[in-house]
Enzyme design. Sequence first.
Site, short mmCIF file in Angstrom:
data_model
loop_
_atom_site.label_atom_id
_atom_site.label_comp_id
_atom_site.label_asym_id
_atom_site.label_seq_id
_atom_site.Cartn_x
_atom_site.Cartn_y
_atom_site.Cartn_z
N ILE A 171 0.85 -1.18 0.00
CA ILE A 171 0.00 0.00 0.00
C ILE A 171 0.89 1.25 0.00
CG2 ILE A 171 -1.83 1.25 1.18
CD1 ILE A 171 -2.66 -1.53 0.18
N LYS A 172 0.78 2.05 -1.04
CA LYS A 172 1.58 3.27 -1.14
C LYS A 172 0.86 4.41 -0.41
CE LYS A 172 3.68 4.35 -4.93
NZ LYS A 172 3.92 4.69 -6.36
#
Length: 225
Positions: free
Chosen positions: A84-85
């Site tokens: 997850i960025k």
Amino acid sequence: MLYLLDTANIGEIEKAAAVFPLAGVTTNPTIIAQEKRDFFAILKEIRAIIGEKMLHAQVLGETCDEIIRDAEALQEKIGGNLYIKVPVSTEGYKAMPRLKARGMKVTATAIYTPGQALLAANCGVDFTAPYLNRIDNISGMGVTVVQMITDLFRIHNMPTRVLAASFKNVQQVNDVSLAGCQAITIGPDILWHLAEHPLTDMSIEQFNRDWRAVYGPGKCVYNLD
């Protein structure tokens, strides 16, 4: 060194994955929007191509709660080896340890300074993504920033790795590799330029001419009489 492909173009991913030892694919909202198709459909197609290699996908929520909800949606609908960025905003820093507590892998993105990277590392993220060329564009010496981040992580014994992003040429890739970063994400054009050289082509052509002069056209090792 881990090589990731920074694109959401399915054709480019298929082409590169068939040739290179990619560790995965990174995306961001801009890259996804360029494809002008359904968001989750694109990510699922990428997952189908790369299997269980890393896929980095970014949240759009601006508050901590929205970031967490975005991350949960990505985890539910895409899953697998998903990172997850999360941008290094105030709310992003707040969300990072909460996502890690939920068992998610996190990449801190939109990093421009060593201080931002070290703060994110202390939040427990898996990767930090400094924007090399964008740092250069503001006279910030992107390679030096990457070097400082890798040094800080080593000095403080941080398990977080550096995923350098935002490249415009092969020399930048070579420079950050020497700086000690553990991973890079590059566009398809840079990847192919990294792998190719006209003198390599000339050498192969010379090998083939010399071989054909003795053994004839169409002959390889496997079909020699």
